[in-house]
Each structure stands twice: as C-alpha cells, then as structure tokens.
Design a protein around this motif. Structure first.
Motif, PDB file in Angstrom:
ATOM      1  N   ALA A  36      44.345  31.765  41.012  1.00 22.83           N
ATOM      2  CA  ALA A  36      44.234  32.802  40.783  1.00 22.83           C
ATOM      3  C   ALA A  36      42.831  33.775  40.956  1.00 22.83           C
ATOM      4  O   ALA A  36      42.786  34.864  41.310  1.00 22.83           O
ATOM      5  CB  ALA A  36      44.649  33.185  39.308  1.00 22.83           C
ATOM      6  N   GLN A  75      47.584  37.397  35.265  1.00 17.99           N
ATOM      7  CA  GLN A  75      48.734  36.843  35.262  1.00 17.99           C
ATOM      8  C   GLN A  75      48.783  35.494  34.616  1.00 17.99           C
ATOM      9  O   GLN A  75      49.508  35.031  33.740  1.00 17.99           O
ATOM     10  CB  GLN A  75      49.406  36.930  36.623  1.00 17.99           C
ATOM     11  N   PHE A  76      47.628  34.867  34.997  1.00 17.95           N
ATOM     12  CA  PHE A  76      47.376  33.352  34.749  1.00 17.95           C
ATOM     13  C   PHE A  76      47.223  33.562  32.915  1.00 17.95           C
ATOM     14  O   PHE A  76      47.717  32.857  32.301  1.00 17.95           O
ATOM     15  CB  PHE A  76      46.310  32.801  35.283  1.00 17.95           C
ATOM     16  N   GLU A  97      50.809  34.455  31.444  1.00 14.59           N
ATOM     17  CA  GLU A  97      51.563  33.366  31.386  1.00 14.59           C
ATOM     18  C   GLU A  97      51.189  32.138  30.753  1.00 14.59           C
ATOM     19  O   GLU A  97      51.901  31.719  29.900  1.00 14.59           O
ATOM     20  CB  GLU A  97      51.842  32.916  32.878  1.00 14.59           C
ATOM     21  N   THR A 135      52.334  30.954  45.067  1.00 16.82           N
ATOM     22  CA  THR A 135      51.374  31.476  44.289  1.00 16.82           C
ATOM     23  C   THR A 135      50.329  32.296  44.951  1.00 16.82           C
ATOM     24  O   THR A 135      49.252  32.715  44.635  1.00 16.82           O
ATOM     25  CB  THR A 135      50.428  30.338  43.659  1.00 16.82           C
ATOM     26  N   GLY A 162      54.112  36.839  41.306  1.00 19.84           N
ATOM     27  CA  GLY A 162      52.920  36.323  42.006  1.00 19.84           C
ATOM     28  C   GLY A 162      53.368  35.741  43.291  1.00 19.84           C
ATOM     29  O   GLY A 162      52.528  34.986  43.777  1.00 19.84           O
ATOM     30  N   TRP A 178      52.569  42.217  40.009  1.00 19.00           N
ATOM     31  CA  TRP A 178      53.426  41.347  39.481  1.00 19.00           C
ATOM     32  C   TRP A 178      54.839  41.751  39.460  1.00 19.00           C
ATOM     33  O   TRP A 178      55.660  40.846  39.947  1.00 19.00           O
ATOM     34  CB  TRP A 178      53.070  41.031  37.779  1.00 19.00           C
ATOM     35  N   THR A 195      49.119  35.355  42.910  1.00 20.97           N
ATOM     36  CA  THR A 195      49.003  35.066  41.172  1.00 20.97           C
ATOM     37  C   THR A 195      47.663  35.655  40.998  1.00 20.97           C
ATOM     38  O   THR A 195      46.625  34.817  41.765  1.00 20.97           O
ATOM     39  CB  THR A 195      49.177  33.427  41.051  1.00 20.97           C
TER      40      THR A 195
END
Lengths: 363, 347, 344
Positions: C120, C300-301, C304, C293, C289, C283, C296
């Motif tokens: 990410a 977003q990391f 989530e 990945t 993502g 997103w 991503t």
C-alpha cells in the motif's frame, strides 16, 4: 436630559494609558464639543461615556448616578457614528424603529416616534428606501433620526460631519444646532475640526495626549488660551508664535523682546527679567498699512491671498526668518516684495512661559 | 462562431497558440462530458440493450407492432423478400432457419420466411423502469430518504453552529479566542483517515453507531465553515454592532438581526458546499453505518454495485439519481460556487 | 390606496411592503421564543461572557468529534487486542509500529512482515507522484488557457469544475461503465485493436485509469486556484512587456511562471496532501484495490484493518494512521512555510 460628571476618568490598554484621569462636569442641556488632534483620546472618551469602552479607573455619573457598569442602552444615550453605521439591509423606517423594537415598545408608539423624527428631519419620502439608495446627507439625517427616536438623555456625536462635503457640512452644522435648541438635550460632540467646535458648542473641551488642556466657552478659548497648545489649536490661521525674552520689568509692566516683534511693553506683574517666553499674536490682531503708519515694525510680504472680502498676508517681521501670517478685513492692495508697517493691537499680545507652555497672561 | 473564436485577446488574426488553446478547451470538454453523457444515455437502456456489444449510442428498444388478432404486440422485423422488396412485419415465432411472420396490412395471412431475410427493428426509447424498479424493488427509496435527511439536517446545523462561532470569533476580543481559532485552523488539514479509529470509538461511546445522527453530529462543526464565515464577518464594520448595542439590542439580537442577514452571501456559499459535502460523503458513513436500512444513497449504490455486478441498467440509473441534485445545484448556482472556491480555497 | 396602521396613506405597491411587514412581525414573534433564553443568559452572565455562549455549541462538537479523537489516536496506536474501548485494551508499547516497520528489505514489500502495508505504501507513493504531477500540469495548462479567454471564460470554467462536485462513488461508477467490457471505450478500442480489453483487471491499465480518473475528478479545483493566482498578476506587467517587444513564450517563462510560482508550490503541496489520502473513488473503481493488490492504498489498509476484517486490529490501524498523520504533518508544515515565504 442629564448632567454628566467625570471623575478621574482613566483608560488603559494593558500598561498603555491613553486617558489620564480626566475630571469634567457637563451641565444638563449643554452642548459640549470635545476637540483635539487625532489620537488625543477624544473618541475613546466619548465611547467610554457611551458605554462602548470599559472604564479602567475613575467614574462617570449621569445625574449623580454612577453608570460605569451600565450598558449603552441602560445609560439612555444615543449616538451618531462617524460612518453613520446604518443597518444596510434594513429600510430607513426599520433603521429608525430597530432600537425601539429592541425595547419592546408598543407598535403605535414606535410608529408615532418614527413619524415624528421623519418629519423633523424631512425623511418622509425615503422611509421605505435602503441606506444604499440615499445620498450622503440623507444618510446622515437617518443616523441622527435613529438617535432622536429613542428620546435619549444624552446625545453623542462622533465626528458626524467628516464624511460630508464642505457645503453640506455647513448646512448640517446649522441643523444640529437647531436640533439642540429644539430638543434641549445634553449633547456631546467629538470633532477634530475647531471650526465645528467653535460654531456649534456652548462649551469646548480641548484634549491633547489624553489630558484636558482647557475647558471653556468658545470665545474664552480664543481670547484667553491657557497654554501654547490651545493657542495653536484654536483659531485659524494659527496664532503667530515667536521666541522672546523678558528684558526688564518696570512697576506693573514688563518689557519683552523678540527679533520679530522688537520690544513690547506688557502689563505683567510677576515676571522675572531674563525669563524665556513665547510671544503670541493672532493674525487678525494686527493693524496694517495706513492704520499702522509710523509703527517701527515692518512686514516683508512674500505671498498674498486675497479672497475679496478679506486678505491674508504671509511675510516676515523685521527681516526675521519666521513666517508671520496677518489677516486683514476687506481687500488690501499688496504684492509680494512690498514692505508694510504693522502694529500689534493693544490688549491682544499673548505671553507664554517657554518652558511650561502655560499662559502668563494677555496684554 | 469563427468570429467568436478569432476574437481572443482582441486580435484579428489567430495564431498557433490560439488554435492550441481552443483545441485544449474542446478536447477537455469532450473528455469531461463523454463519460457522464454515456452513463446518462445508458441509464435509459433496457437490460437486453445494455448487455449487447457493440453498444448503440442512444437508448433503443425493440419496436413492436400491434396487429389485429394477436393479443400481445409482436416484435417488428424488416423482411426483404426474393424480389428485394422490403417491408415491416411482425414476428410470430422462429424455429430453426424458418420464421413465421405476419404483415400488418393483411393480418389474417401468416407467412413462412427465411430467418436470414428478416432483421430486427429498434426505436429510440427510454426505459423508465430502470428508475422506478430500484426505488420500488430495492431499498433505494430508503437510501434516498436517509441521504436527504442527513444532508438537510447537517446543513442547517452547520449554518447555525458555524455562524454563531464565527460571530464570536470575528466580533469579540475575548480571552482564548485566538487559541480557539488557531486550534480549529490546525485541524483544517487533519483528515478523517488519521482519526478514523478513535472517531468511531467516540461514536460507539455515544451510542451513535449505525445511526444517522452519528454521521450528522461529527460533520457539522466544520473548521472550514467557521473560517469562511469568520473571514466574511470581519468585513462587516464593528460600528454596526456598536450602533445596535446603543440601540438596546441584546447580543443574540445583534447576531440574528444584523450579522446573519449581512452574512447572507457567505452563508449561501457555505450552504451550497455543505449540501454537496454531505450528499457526497462516503468513507465516514461507510464506517458509522452498518445496517442497510441506514445506508445513504452513496453507500447503497456502492453496496448494490458490489452485489449485483451485472445489473448495470439499475446501477447507472441510480448513479444518475445520485448526481442529479449536485448537477442541478451547479447549473443554477455555478457562479457562486466557482467564485466561492476561488476566493476561499475551500473544496 | 390603502391606509396602514401608522396612519399614512400609501400607494398600493407599498401596501404590499406592509403585508411583508406582517410576515416580518410573525417571524419576530417566533424569534422571540428562541431569543428569550439568550437574553436571559446575557442578563445573568453579562455581555463579556456572551461570546463563549456563541462558540460553545460548535466547540463542544468539535472537541468531541475532532480533538478527543486526535488525542485518542495516539492512545490506540500503543495498545493491542481487538477491544474497541480504549480502557479495555492492553498497552503494547511500540509493538504495532515495529510490526508495521519490520522488513527484510524496504525496497521489496514481499520481505516485510506486513507485506500488504508496504504494498500500500508503494502504491500510494507512485500514485501520489503521478497524480500530483499530472494534475498540476493539466490544471496549469487549463488555467493558462482559461485566463486567455475574453469570452466564454465562465462557461468553460464551469465545465472543468463540474466533476469536482460529484461524489466519489458516482465518479467511480461512471468510469467503471465507460471502461467496462461492454463500455464505450471498448467499442472504440475493439475497432482498432481487434479485441476487447477489461481495463480494470490488468495491472498497468488499472493503475493508469486510477490516476486518470483522479485527475479527471479533481483537476477543476486546482485549475480554479491557479486561475485565481493568474488573475492576481497585474495586467500592466504584460502591457509593459508588450511594449518591450517580449515574445509570448518569453512572457510565460520570464513573467507568468516566476510570478505564479508561490501559488503553484502551495497547490503542489496541497495535491500531495490530498493524494496521500486517496481512497474513495479508487476503492470503488477497482472493487477494493484490485486487481490483486495493484491499487491498494494506505487508507484502504487502515480502513480494512480496522473495520472490514473479522479480527479488527484497531491498534495496528491506528499506528498506520499515526505514521500517515506524521507524513501529512510534514507536508502541512512545508505548506505553511511556503505560504509564509510567499507572503514576504
């Protein structure tokens, strides 16, 4: 209507004191002008009377009642602002009635008062206009009207004429004076223009650097300035001032001399010889030309301002460097380069102590 | 048009830079308009049309003929017979290479023709069911209601609270006013992504999780709004407030009767922005709201497109519904918006 | 003609004003209800404390929803477990940070303990680089072009600004449809290449379109800011240059660009700040993502890790937030510094 007493009135912002303990009494129904150069504290003082500025020390009392902690509306004052401060989004009618509505006055009473003020100031035709659609003079009248409708105990004016052109200013001066006669309310009027103060006020308070320099009737200030500051501030053009010295005393009289005036004898009882003084002569207190025939004082004319019914001569007395202004009623035929005899009018020579600036008297 | 084009910079001749400039403008306009226009047009296509390739530009549906003796309207086909003559017929059925058609001119007579000789006819038409179905069959009406509720309530609260704070911060000098102002400004740059977790904890602590009020309350005290209004109120002369005080107005009355009406232009800008912000909000509602009956339109749309990936006719119609209010606001108020952005740098 | 209650006889047009007056009085009465507690309060606490009454509601919400979370964010970063309430969480010191930062080689996300986080970070870095430069160039060119227009300026300005107002979900869906297998782009693309491409399922294409859509979405905002900067350059400078016979090209490099530089730098930093926070439209556009990945990003990391998994690692998410917050803080300080420099 109210009388106002100020006792040791002081304003300080942190350590910076801008009003230094002023004592002043204003009679019921008086028209008082606070006058002084910009930054002298006159507006601050007015705002303290209004309740818009807190009082650091001392007190203000209306009719003997201390009002220090009262809000502007509780004090029963009304104020005309320099910028007029008309509510731009309200019609003239609403501008006039806003304050009365705030007091929860009956509608009929509000309408009656608005109508009365509008009639007095000839605003009937503009009642449904917004301030934007009015001329400067009309806005001024609305601002005054807004002050009138509240039937205040004291009227406060903060340089209300400074945004008007010269002609309207003269006219409005007359209107405010007439208003004062009509209403008989105590009015306090702040201005930096000594002409306004002289023409309108019953009493003038000259302020300088947060202190009162002199309080008195207009003519008193002109005739008997208490010090150099007042002498220079009141009267237009300014009083001519020369550095001089007392060269001798004889009985009740003193002889003073300066390069410009030569030696003059003035009735002065308590003067020590050798003392440094300032000699003040107002431009209008000279006899010139034929009237002064035989005077030893000669004026070298540098510039002539002829207005038809009066004449101003700018020149140098006795060949000295200092510029002297002489005011002559009626027209006078003179040209730059002329040399005219002049004589100070008896009883109009002002003497000030050079060190303290205080008046030593007039002779 | 040419006169308009050549009038740039008041010169009579167009030079290379003028041509490049206009090329840029036209290209840019196309780049912006085409995807939106395409989505808009597609949103009116029936399901069968939307899945066909190559796509047609305009929404089309099969043409139908009402023919005497047939209860249902028949799909219209163009039949070219052996002589090369073409006419419109209704298709009754098709089996293998043969098709049974009927000519509307002689409804009693059925013709058996080559399937290769007939061609389906379509007309331009709008499939309004794309719009009505999701509102009836899926929960989009609820999403819409939630979005409107959040947007309206949050905007009203934003205007009231921000204007009160801005009034205090612009028209009074009181101890702590600078501190408050600086603290607010410093968080202007602090994005939600940094405080996502603890902000959600606060919501849980206040029992506002999965509640529309949780979305509303955390968004109304915008530093941006306070800042924008404060800057505007600073331009209102203090004399007016003092005049009102002399006029015996209480402080609240000064705020309500003098300051608010005079701040109308700034309030309008903030109102417009607030509506757009709250209508478009995504990440925060996504965190706070968990049950579908509380979803806003944006969340509902996202969830729907994740679940029903092939239902593009519904996805697109609801996309259009979601962009419609913002588009209308922009059409009518674009001058306020662009000037508001340019003068305040607010987005 | 109508006689009104103040006894004046006014023309009918003005009578209408007085009926508005009646509405006014109704509003006045309604306001009295709201006003009453405030007026009482003022009498009780005095004028000088009134400003506090005005800031209080806003400050209260602000404190609860912004200040307290800012303070809590740091608390969360140093605690572990899956409890949401801070006081139920065990203190773990720097464990979350050391997990995030433990890598075999920082150049290869696969060697990191949390490879998703580093993927990410890498993705966010390239996205930020391309998005910031791309948006800056496109916005600058558009602003220059708009600034030349004597007519139609407002119209084109509005066109370019319009996408800024759309919601991220709407933007993502519009583009998703445009790029779909049955989409308009494929209709054109298939003609040229002979086959259809599913753009969003190919790593390079999807990354290209994420940046492209982002520029498309936000460039109008930066265009307006740069345009305001351009319009602040006094006209007479150009007139002087014209009299000096300066070529237009030279005018741009020697006058416009240097005079615009402070403005551009601020825009650039603002772009960096916003790019680091990329989430919403990317997103939705990439279905979370993807592919894999490839798209991503850090937000977003965080999202989530904290909210979209069965095991909710609030501490780890907060630690990542704090790291991102620090990066943003540096950028903000740079911006303040630039702003101050521009002022002098």
């Amino acid at each position: 209507m109210a009388s106002i007493r100020m006792d040791g009135l002081t304003k300080a912002y942190g350590n910076l004191e801008v009003i230094h303990g002023i004592d002043l009494d204003i009679e019921e129904g008086e028209f008082v002008a606070l006058v002084g150069p910009s930054g002298c504290g006159k507006s601050t003082m007015l705002r303290m009377i209004a309740g818009l500025e807190s009082i650091s020390r001392g007190e203000i009392a209306f009719d003997g009642e201390v009002v220090n902690e009262m809000t502007p509306s509780e004090r029963g004052i009304s104020m005309v602002f320099q910028s007029y401060a008309l509510y731009p989004h309200l019609t003239v009618r609403k501008n006039l009635s806003f304050g009365l509505e705030n007091l929860r006055m009956k509608r009929a009473e509000i309408d009656a008062r608005v109508a009365e003020a509008a009639r007095m100031l000839e605003l009937d035709a503009y009642l449904d206009r917004k301030p934007k659609a009015l001329s400067g003079g009309q806005r001024q009248r609305v601002a005054i009207g807004r002050a009138i409708v509240r039937h205040p105990k004291v009227f406060l004016f903060d340089e209300p004429l400074s945004n008007l052109d010269a002609k309207l200013r003269v006219q409005t001066r007359g209107e405010i004076t007439r208003l004062h006669r009509q209403l008989g309310t105590t009015m306090i009027y702040v201005t930096h223009d000594q002409v306004e103060a002289m023409t309108m006020a019953g009493k003038i308070v000259v302020l300088n650097g947060g202190k009162v320099e002199q309080v008195g009737r207009p003519l008193d200030l002109f005739e008997r300035p208490a010090n150099l500051f007042v002498a220079g501030f009141i009267g237009s053009p300014r009083m001519n001032l020369y550095d001089g010295q007392i060269v001798g005393t004889e009985g009740g009289a003193a002889r003073v001399a300066s390069p410009e005036t030569g030696e003059l004898t003035v009735p002065l009882g308590h003067a020590a010889s050798g003392r440094a003084v300032k000699i003040g002569l107002r431009p209008s207190h000279f006899a010139v030309g034929a009237e002064a025939e035989g005077s030893p004082l000669m004026l070298d004319v540098d510039q002539v301002e002829s207005l038809g019914h009066e004449t101003y001569l700018h020149g140098r007395l006795n060949g000295a460097e200092t510029t002297t202004i002489v005011h002559v009623q009626n027209h006078l035929d003179a040209a730059p380069g002329d040399r005219l005899p002049v004589r100070p009018r008896a009883g109009h020579v002002h003497l000030f102590d050079a060190a303290s600036g205080q008046s030593l008297g007039r002779a | 048009m040419l006169g308009f084009l050549t009038r740039t910079r008041g010169k009579s001749r167009m030079d290379v830079t003028d041509i490049l400039a206009w090329a840029w403008l036209i290209l840019g306009t196309l780049v912006i308009a085409i995807p939106i226009g395409w989505a808009f047009l597609s949103s009116f296509k029936p399901e069968a049309e939307i899945n066909s390739f190559p796509p047609t530009l305009l929404p089309r549906a099969a043409e139908e003929l009402v023919i005497e003796g047939y209860d249902e309207p028949l799909p219209a086909y163009l039949w070219t017979d052996e002589t090369g003559e073409a006419r419109t017929v209704g298709l009754v059925r098709r089996i293998g290479l043969k098709a049974t058609v009927v000519d509307p001119a002689s409804p009693g007579e059925r013709l058996s023709v080559d399937a290769g000789a007939i061609e389906k006819q379509t007309v331009i038409s709008a499939e309004w069911a794309n719009y009505t179905d999701p509102l009836e069959r899926f929960a989009f009406l609820t999403y819409l209601k939630n979005s409107v509720f959040v947007t309206v309530v949050a905007t009203i609260l934003t205007l009231v609270l921000n204007s009160m704070a801005a009034f205090a911060l612009s028209k009074y000098r009181f101890r702590g006013s600078t501190t408050i102002f600086v603290l607010m400004l410093s968080t202007l740059m602090l994005p939600l992504s940094v405080i996502m977790v603890p902000a959600f904890m606060v919501i849980v602590g206040l029992n506002l999780a999965d509640n529309l009020w949780g979305v509303i309350f955390s968004t109304v005290a915008t530093p941006t709004g306070v800042f924008l209004l404060r800057q505007y109120m600073l331009t209102i002369p203090d004399d007016l407030i003092e005049a009102a005080r002399v006029d015996a107005a209480s402080e609240f009355r000064i705020y309500w009767r003098i300051i608010l009406p005079l701040s109308a232009p700034a309030l309008a800008v903030l109102a417009i922005f607030s509506v757009i912000w709250r209508w478009n909000d995504f990440l925060w509602p996504l965190i706070v709201l968990s049950s579908p009956e509380n979803y806003t339109l944006q969340l509902g749309l996202n969830a729907f497109q994740g679940q029903f990936t092939v239902q593009w006719h519904y996805i697109l119609s609801m996309t259009v519904v979601a962009l419609l209010p913002v588009t209308l606001i922009f059409l009518f108020l674009q001058r306020y918006i662009t000037e508001g952005v340019a003068s305040s740098g607010v987005k | 003609m109508a006689a009104t209650d103040d006894g004046y006889v006014r023309p009918a047009r003005e009578a209408a004003v007085s009926s508005g007056d009646r509405g006014d009085r109704l509003l006045e009465a309604a306001m009295g209800v709201v006003e009453w507690p405030f007026t009482r309060l003022q009498r009780l606490i005095g004028l000088r404390r009134m400003p506090w009454v005005f800031v209080l509601p806003n400050m209260a919400l602000f404190t609860i929803f912004v200040f307290i979370p800012v303070l809590l964010a740091i608390g969360y970063a140093f605690t572990g477990g899956t409890e949401l309430l801070l006081w139920n969480r065990p203190f773990v010191g720097f464990e979350n940070f050391s997990r995030l930062l433990s890598c075999g080689s920082y150049l290869d996300p696969a060697t990191c303990e949390l490879d998703l986080f580093w993927t990410a970070v890498f993705n966010t870095t390239w996205y930020t680089a391309f998005n910031a430069t791309g948006t800056l160039v496109v916005s600058l060119v558009t602003a220059l072009v708009l600034n030349r227009l004597t007519r139609g300026k407002a119209f084109f300005r509005a066109i370019f600004f319009y996408p800024v107002l759309l919601s991220p979900v709407v933007v993502a869906l519009v583009w998703k449809w445009f790029l779909a297998r049955n989409g308009l782009l494929n209709a054109v693309f298939a003609d040229m290449m002979g086959e259809r491409t599913i753009f969003l399922l190919e790593v390079l294409w999807s990354r290209f379109w994420v940046v492209y859509v982002s520029i498309w979405f936000h460039m109008g905002f930066y265009t307006l800011i740069i345009l305001a900067g351009l319009q602040a350059i006094p006209r007479d400078i150009y007139e002087a240059a014209l009299i000096d016979g300066t070529s237009r090209w030279r005018q741009f490099w020697r006058l416009t660009l240097p005079l615009l530089m402070p403005n551009l730098l601020v825009v650039l930093v603002l772009l960096l700040i916003r790019s680091v926070q990329v989430f919403d439209e990317a997103w939705v556009l990439t279905d979370g993502g993807g592919p894999g990945t490839a798209n991503t990003f850090v937000v977003q990391f965080i999202y989530e890790t904290a909210f979209a998994t069965d095991v909710r690692l609030y501490g780890l998410a907060s630690a990542a937030s704090v790291l991102m917050g620090l990066a943003l803080l540096v950028l903000t300080l740079v911006q303040l510094w630039l702003g101050k420099k521009a002022e002098n």
